[in-house]
Scaffold this motif. Structure first.
Motif, PDB file in Angstrom:
ATOM      1  N   MET A   1      -8.116 -25.264  37.008  1.00 56.61           N
ATOM      2  CA  MET A   1      -9.168 -24.340  37.267  1.00 56.61           C
ATOM      3  C   MET A   1      -9.872 -23.793  36.299  1.00 56.61           C
ATOM      4  N   ARG A   2      -9.152 -23.538  35.167  1.00 60.35           N
ATOM      5  CA  ARG A   2      -9.626 -23.090  34.016  1.00 60.35           C
ATOM      6  C   ARG A   2     -10.649 -23.935  33.328  1.00 60.35           C
ATOM      7  N   TYR A   3     -10.158 -25.118  33.019  1.00 61.66           N
ATOM      8  CA  TYR A   3     -10.695 -26.404  32.679  1.00 61.66           C
ATOM      9  C   TYR A   3     -12.235 -26.696  33.270  1.00 61.66           C
ATOM     10  N   LEU A   4     -12.078 -26.501  34.326  1.00 61.99           N
ATOM     11  CA  LEU A   4     -13.218 -27.090  35.240  1.00 61.99           C
ATOM     12  C   LEU A   4     -14.359 -25.719  34.888  1.00 61.99           C
ATOM     13  N   GLN A   5     -13.846 -24.472  35.113  1.00 61.37           N
ATOM     14  CA  GLN A   5     -14.573 -23.465  34.679  1.00 61.37           C
ATOM     15  C   GLN A   5     -15.482 -23.388  33.389  1.00 61.37           C
ATOM     16  N   LEU A   6     -14.478 -23.794  32.196  1.00 58.02           N
ATOM     17  CA  LEU A   6     -15.284 -23.824  31.151  1.00 58.02           C
ATOM     18  C   LEU A   6     -16.142 -25.058  31.020  1.00 58.02           C
ATOM     19  N   THR A   7     -15.885 -26.043  31.569  1.00 56.06           N
ATOM     20  CA  THR A   7     -16.637 -27.491  31.630  1.00 56.06           C
ATOM     21  C   THR A   7     -18.010 -26.988  32.145  1.00 56.06           C
ATOM     22  N   LEU A   8     -17.958 -26.431  33.521  1.00 59.81           N
ATOM     23  CA  LEU A   8     -19.298 -26.090  33.892  1.00 59.81           C
ATOM     24  C   LEU A   8     -20.009 -24.889  33.243  1.00 59.81           C
ATOM     25  N   ILE A   9     -19.491 -24.023  32.626  1.00 54.57           N
ATOM     26  CA  ILE A   9     -20.113 -23.095  31.888  1.00 54.57           C
ATOM     27  C   ILE A   9     -20.951 -23.857  30.517  1.00 54.57           C
ATOM     28  N   PHE A  10     -19.949 -24.687  29.860  1.00 55.36           N
ATOM     29  CA  PHE A  10     -20.783 -25.410  28.955  1.00 55.36           C
ATOM     30  C   PHE A  10     -21.733 -26.398  29.289  1.00 55.36           C
ATOM     31  N   LEU A  11     -21.854 -26.765  30.591  1.00 56.96           N
ATOM     32  CA  LEU A  11     -22.755 -27.710  31.168  1.00 56.96           C
ATOM     33  C   LEU A  11     -23.934 -26.636  31.219  1.00 56.96           C
ATOM     34  N   PHE A  12     -23.816 -25.600  31.641  1.00 62.32           N
ATOM     35  CA  PHE A  12     -25.022 -24.529  32.048  1.00 62.32           C
ATOM     36  C   PHE A  12     -25.783 -24.245  30.792  1.00 62.32           C
ATOM     37  N   LEU A  13     -24.807 -24.214  29.663  1.00 67.75           N
ATOM     38  CA  LEU A  13     -25.392 -23.984  28.289  1.00 67.75           C
ATOM     39  C   LEU A  13     -26.328 -25.175  27.724  1.00 67.75           C
ATOM     40  N   ASN A  14     -25.784 -26.304  28.064  1.00 69.28           N
ATOM     41  CA  ASN A  14     -26.523 -27.750  27.493  1.00 69.28           C
ATOM     42  C   ASN A  14     -27.621 -27.819  28.666  1.00 69.28           C
ATOM     43  N   ILE A  15     -27.629 -27.327  29.557  1.00 72.64           N
ATOM     44  CA  ILE A  15     -28.766 -27.380  30.539  1.00 72.64           C
ATOM     45  C   ILE A  15     -30.068 -26.473  29.852  1.00 72.64           C
ATOM     46  N   GLN A 196     -25.909 -13.250  38.138  1.00 76.99           N
ATOM     47  CA  GLN A 196     -26.109 -14.362  37.037  1.00 76.99           C
ATOM     48  C   GLN A 196     -25.067 -15.527  37.597  1.00 76.99           C
ATOM     49  N   ARG A 197     -25.719 -16.664  37.409  1.00 75.07           N
ATOM     50  CA  ARG A 197     -25.111 -17.939  37.763  1.00 75.07           C
ATOM     51  C   ARG A 197     -23.708 -18.184  37.297  1.00 75.07           C
ATOM     52  N   GLY A 198     -23.843 -18.008  35.715  1.00 75.52           N
ATOM     53  CA  GLY A 198     -22.392 -18.364  35.101  1.00 75.52           C
ATOM     54  C   GLY A 198     -21.452 -17.284  35.420  1.00 75.52           C
ATOM     55  N   ASP A 199     -21.936 -15.944  35.423  1.00 73.99           N
ATOM     56  CA  ASP A 199     -20.863 -15.006  35.586  1.00 73.99           C
ATOM     57  C   ASP A 199     -20.182 -15.274  37.269  1.00 73.99           C
ATOM     58  N   LEU A 200     -21.041 -15.458  38.129  1.00 75.48           N
ATOM     59  CA  LEU A 200     -20.694 -15.747  39.528  1.00 75.48           C
ATOM     60  C   LEU A 200     -19.649 -16.865  39.699  1.00 75.48           C
ATOM     61  N   LEU A 201     -20.018 -17.745  38.674  1.00 79.20           N
ATOM     62  CA  LEU A 201     -18.980 -19.034  38.786  1.00 79.20           C
ATOM     63  C   LEU A 201     -17.602 -18.460  37.928  1.00 79.20           C
ATOM     64  N   ARG A 202     -17.476 -17.577  36.975  1.00 76.79           N
ATOM     65  CA  ARG A 202     -16.406 -17.152  36.466  1.00 76.79           C
ATOM     66  C   ARG A 202     -15.645 -16.326  37.565  1.00 76.79           C
ATOM     67  N   ILE A 203     -16.456 -15.323  38.448  1.00 76.42           N
ATOM     68  CA  ILE A 203     -15.901 -14.572  39.247  1.00 76.42           C
ATOM     69  C   ILE A 203     -15.351 -15.227  40.511  1.00 76.42           C
ATOM     70  N   THR A 204     -15.868 -16.381  41.007  1.00 76.07           N
ATOM     71  CA  THR A 204     -15.389 -16.888  42.239  1.00 76.07           C
ATOM     72  C   THR A 204     -13.999 -17.718  41.665  1.00 76.07           C
ATOM     73  N   ALA A 205     -13.990 -18.352  40.652  1.00 79.48           N
ATOM     74  CA  ALA A 205     -12.965 -19.288  39.989  1.00 79.48           C
ATOM     75  C   ALA A 205     -11.724 -18.322  39.828  1.00 79.48           C
ATOM     76  N   TYR A 206     -12.000 -16.901  39.313  1.00 83.28           N
ATOM     77  CA  TYR A 206     -11.053 -15.761  39.223  1.00 83.28           C
ATOM     78  C   TYR A 206     -10.454 -15.435  40.572  1.00 83.28           C
ATOM     79  N   TYR A 207     -11.313 -15.369  41.569  1.00 86.17           N
ATOM     80  CA  TYR A 207     -10.840 -14.848  43.075  1.00 86.17           C
ATOM     81  C   TYR A 207      -9.839 -15.863  43.522  1.00 86.17           C
ATOM     82  N   ASN A 208     -10.248 -17.158  43.585  1.00 83.47           N
ATOM     83  CA  ASN A 208      -9.399 -18.425  43.864  1.00 83.47           C
ATOM     84  C   ASN A 208      -8.186 -18.365  43.260  1.00 83.47           C
ATOM     85  N   GLN A 209      -8.177 -18.164  41.908  1.00 81.01           N
ATOM     86  CA  GLN A 209      -6.879 -18.187  40.999  1.00 81.01           C
ATOM     87  C   GLN A 209      -6.142 -17.026  41.497  1.00 81.01           C
ATOM     88  N   ILE A 210      -6.443 -15.865  41.727  1.00 82.70           N
ATOM     89  CA  ILE A 210      -5.444 -14.586  42.167  1.00 82.70           C
ATOM     90  C   ILE A 210      -5.336 -14.674  43.683  1.00 82.70           C
TER      91      ILE A 210
END
Length: 211
Positions: A1-15, A196-210
Protein backbone atom coordinates in the motif's frame (compact mmCIF):
# COMPACT_ATOMS: atom_id res chain seq x y z
CA UNK A 1 0.00 0.00 0.00
CA UNK A 2 2.81 2.43 0.93
CA UNK A 3 4.59 1.66 -2.36
CA UNK A 4 1.39 2.45 -4.32
CA UNK A 5 0.92 5.65 -2.36
CA UNK A 6 4.47 6.87 -3.04
CA UNK A 7 4.26 5.86 -6.70
CA UNK A 8 1.09 7.90 -7.21
CA UNK A 9 2.54 10.93 -5.42
CA UNK A 10 5.62 10.85 -7.65
CA UNK A 11 3.33 10.51 -10.67
CA UNK A 12 1.48 13.69 -9.68
CA UNK A 13 4.76 15.58 -9.27
CA UNK A 14 5.81 14.43 -12.72
CA UNK A 15 2.45 15.49 -14.15
CA UNK A 16 3.06 18.95 -12.71
CA UNK A 17 6.49 19.13 -14.32
CA UNK A 18 5.10 17.99 -17.65
CA UNK A 19 2.33 20.57 -17.60
CA UNK A 20 4.82 23.32 -16.91
CA UNK A 21 6.94 22.21 -19.86
CA UNK A 22 4.41 21.71 -22.62
CA UNK A 23 1.39 23.73 -21.47
CA UNK A 24 -0.98 20.86 -22.26
CA UNK A 25 -3.38 19.14 -19.91
CA UNK A 26 -3.51 15.33 -19.80
CA UNK A 27 -6.91 15.13 -21.51
CA UNK A 28 -5.52 17.10 -24.47
CA UNK A 29 -2.81 14.55 -25.19
CA UNK A 30 -2.65 11.06 -26.70
CA UNK A 31 -1.40 8.31 -24.40
CA UNK A 32 -0.49 4.66 -24.91
CA UNK A 33 -3.08 2.48 -23.26
CA UNK A 34 -5.87 -0.02 -23.53
CA UNK A 35 -9.64 -0.19 -23.29
CA UNK A 36 -11.67 -3.08 -21.88
CA UNK A 37 -15.25 -3.11 -23.16
CA UNK A 38 -18.37 -4.49 -21.51
CA UNK A 39 -18.33 -7.51 -23.82
CA UNK A 40 -14.81 -8.45 -22.72
CA UNK A 41 -12.84 -7.17 -25.70
CA UNK A 42 -9.50 -5.46 -25.08
CA UNK A 43 -8.24 -2.83 -27.51
CA UNK A 44 -4.72 -1.44 -27.41
CA UNK A 45 -3.39 1.70 -29.03
CA UNK A 46 -3.11 5.38 -28.21
CA UNK A 47 -5.95 6.93 -26.21
CA UNK A 48 -7.38 10.35 -25.55
CA UNK A 49 -10.08 10.80 -22.92
CA UNK A 50 -12.89 13.31 -22.45
CA UNK A 51 -14.39 13.16 -18.97
CA UNK A 52 -16.82 16.00 -19.63
CA UNK A 53 -18.59 13.92 -22.28
CA UNK A 54 -17.55 10.52 -20.85
CA UNK A 55 -15.82 9.40 -24.02
CA UNK A 56 -12.50 7.75 -24.76
CA UNK A 57 -10.95 7.64 -28.23
CA UNK A 58 -8.74 4.87 -29.55
CA UNK A 59 -6.25 5.62 -32.31
CA UNK A 60 -5.17 2.43 -34.05
CA UNK A 61 -5.58 2.25 -37.81
CA UNK A 62 -8.10 5.07 -37.52
CA UNK A 63 -9.93 6.62 -34.61
CA UNK A 64 -12.74 4.84 -32.76
CA UNK A 65 -14.82 6.46 -30.03
CA UNK A 66 -16.23 4.61 -27.01
CA UNK A 67 -18.81 5.86 -24.56
CA UNK A 68 -18.74 5.03 -20.86
CA UNK A 69 -21.76 2.72 -21.22
CA UNK A 70 -19.71 0.38 -23.43
CA UNK A 71 -16.51 0.41 -21.39
CA UNK A 72 -15.56 -1.36 -18.16
CA UNK A 73 -12.26 0.44 -17.73
CA UNK A 74 -9.39 2.02 -19.59
CA UNK A 75 -5.77 2.58 -18.68
CA UNK A 76 -3.28 5.08 -19.98
CA UNK A 77 0.47 5.27 -19.61
CA UNK A 78 1.82 8.80 -19.51
CA UNK A 79 5.23 8.52 -21.13
CA UNK A 80 6.14 12.06 -20.12
CA UNK A 81 4.92 11.61 -16.56
CA UNK A 82 5.96 7.99 -16.09
CA UNK A 83 2.92 6.30 -14.58
CA UNK A 84 -0.20 4.26 -15.27
CA UNK A 85 -3.58 5.87 -14.60
CA UNK A 86 -6.75 3.78 -14.42
CA UNK A 87 -10.31 4.89 -15.11
CA UNK A 88 -13.46 2.88 -14.41
CA UNK A 89 -16.96 3.29 -15.77
CA UNK A 90 -19.32 3.38 -12.79
CA UNK A 91 -23.05 4.20 -12.47
CA UNK A 92 -23.60 7.64 -10.98
CA UNK A 93 -26.09 10.48 -11.25
CA UNK A 94 -24.44 13.78 -12.13
CA UNK A 95 -27.77 15.60 -12.39
CA UNK A 96 -29.59 13.97 -9.48
CA UNK A 97 -32.20 12.32 -11.70
CA UNK A 98 -30.95 8.85 -12.63
CA UNK A 99 -27.69 6.97 -12.73
CA UNK A 100 -25.73 6.44 -15.93
CA UNK A 101 -22.20 5.08 -16.45
CA UNK A 102 -19.52 7.78 -16.24
CA UNK A 103 -15.73 7.66 -15.98
CA UNK A 104 -13.88 8.02 -12.68
CA UNK A 105 -10.14 7.92 -12.16
CA UNK A 106 -9.03 5.72 -9.26
CA UNK A 107 -6.53 7.55 -7.05
CA UNK A 108 -6.17 4.97 -4.31
CA UNK A 109 -8.16 1.91 -3.36
CA UNK A 110 -8.40 -0.53 -0.50
CA UNK A 111 -10.76 -3.01 1.09
CA UNK A 112 -12.71 -0.32 2.93
CA UNK A 113 -12.81 2.83 0.81
CA UNK A 114 -11.77 4.03 -2.64
CA UNK A 115 -10.83 7.59 -3.58
CA UNK A 116 -12.01 8.61 -7.03
CA UNK A 117 -11.78 11.84 -8.97
CA UNK A 118 -12.93 13.55 -12.14
CA UNK A 119 -10.70 16.28 -13.52
CA UNK A 120 -11.80 19.32 -15.47
CA UNK A 121 -10.16 22.41 -16.95
CA UNK A 122 -11.28 25.78 -15.69
CA UNK A 123 -10.13 29.40 -15.80
CA UNK A 124 -8.53 31.20 -12.88
CA UNK A 125 -8.00 34.95 -13.03
CA UNK A 126 -7.07 35.46 -9.38
CA UNK A 127 -3.36 35.91 -10.08
CA UNK A 128 -3.66 38.06 -13.20
CA UNK A 129 -1.35 41.05 -12.86
CA UNK A 130 0.42 43.58 -15.03
CA UNK A 131 3.57 41.49 -15.39
CA UNK A 132 2.71 37.81 -15.78
CA UNK A 133 -0.46 35.73 -15.47
CA UNK A 134 -0.48 33.18 -12.66
CA UNK A 135 -2.96 30.41 -11.86
CA UNK A 136 -3.12 27.67 -9.26
CA UNK A 137 -0.82 24.71 -9.67
CA UNK A 138 -2.97 21.90 -11.21
CA UNK A 139 -1.93 19.26 -8.68
CA UNK A 140 -0.89 20.81 -5.38
CA UNK A 141 -2.07 24.43 -5.25
CA UNK A 142 0.87 26.92 -5.55
CA UNK A 143 0.84 29.27 -8.56
CA UNK A 144 2.14 28.52 -12.02
CA UNK A 145 1.94 30.50 -15.25
CA UNK A 146 -1.01 30.18 -17.59
CA UNK A 147 -4.65 31.11 -18.14
CA UNK A 148 -6.22 27.83 -17.06
CA UNK A 149 -5.91 25.31 -14.28
CA UNK A 150 -6.68 21.66 -13.78
CA UNK A 151 -9.34 21.23 -11.10
CA UNK A 152 -10.81 18.12 -9.51
CA UNK A 153 -14.05 16.81 -8.12
CA UNK A 154 -13.45 14.06 -5.58
CA UNK A 155 -15.63 11.09 -4.68
CA UNK A 156 -15.48 8.28 -2.14
CA UNK A 157 -16.69 4.78 -2.92
CA UNK A 158 -17.70 3.17 0.35
CA UNK A 159 -20.23 0.46 1.13
CA UNK A 160 -20.89 0.13 -2.62
CA UNK A 161 -22.07 3.76 -2.84
CA UNK A 162 -20.35 6.71 -4.51
CA UNK A 163 -20.47 9.90 -2.48
CA UNK A 164 -19.30 13.24 -3.85
CA UNK A 165 -16.94 14.98 -1.47
CA UNK A 166 -17.50 18.71 -0.92
CA UNK A 167 -13.86 19.22 0.14
CA UNK A 168 -14.78 20.28 3.65
CA UNK A 169 -12.85 18.86 6.58
CA UNK A 170 -15.95 18.04 8.65
CA UNK A 171 -17.41 15.99 5.82
CA UNK A 172 -14.13 14.12 5.36
CA UNK A 173 -14.06 13.17 9.04
CA UNK A 174 -17.72 12.18 8.88
CA UNK A 175 -16.99 9.84 5.97
CA UNK A 176 -14.08 8.33 7.91
CA UNK A 177 -16.05 8.47 11.14
CA UNK A 178 -14.91 5.16 12.65
CA UNK A 179 -11.26 6.31 12.57
CA UNK A 180 -11.79 10.08 12.52
CA UNK A 181 -9.63 10.81 15.59
CA UNK A 182 -6.69 8.86 14.20
CA UNK A 183 -7.12 10.40 10.76
CA UNK A 184 -7.24 13.93 12.16
CA UNK A 185 -4.08 13.29 14.18
CA UNK A 186 -2.37 11.87 11.06
CA UNK A 187 -3.34 15.02 9.14
CA UNK A 188 -1.95 17.33 11.82
CA UNK A 189 1.32 15.42 12.18
CA UNK A 190 1.92 15.41 8.43
CA UNK A 191 0.46 18.87 7.77
CA UNK A 192 -2.09 17.50 5.32
CA UNK A 193 -5.05 19.48 4.08
CA UNK A 194 -8.53 18.17 3.36
CA UNK A 195 -8.87 19.57 -0.17
CA UNK A 196 -5.63 18.81 -2.02
CA UNK A 197 -5.39 15.82 -4.32
CA UNK A 198 -2.07 14.47 -3.06
CA UNK A 199 -3.04 14.93 0.59
CA UNK A 200 -6.39 13.18 0.09
CA UNK A 201 -4.58 10.27 -1.49
CA UNK A 202 -2.34 9.91 1.58
CA UNK A 203 -5.27 10.29 4.00
CA UNK A 204 -7.35 7.65 2.22
CA UNK A 205 -4.42 5.23 2.03
CA UNK A 206 -3.79 5.72 5.75
CA UNK A 207 -7.45 5.06 6.59
CA UNK A 208 -7.40 1.81 4.64
CA UNK A 209 -4.20 0.84 6.42
CA UNK A 210 -5.57 1.32 9.95
CA UNK A 211 -9.08 0.14 9.15
Amino acid sequence: MRYLQLTLIFLFLNILAGLAQNGQFPSQMWHKGQITTTNGQVFQGTLKYDLENNLVQLQNNGIETFGASGVVQFEIFDEQYGGVRTFYSLPYSLTGEYETPIFFEVLTEGNNIVLLCREYITTDNRGMGMYSPMVMNPIWGPPMSGAYKLAFNFYFLKDEKIQKYSQKKKELLDILYDRSDEVELFMRKNRLTHDQRGDLLRITAYYNQIR
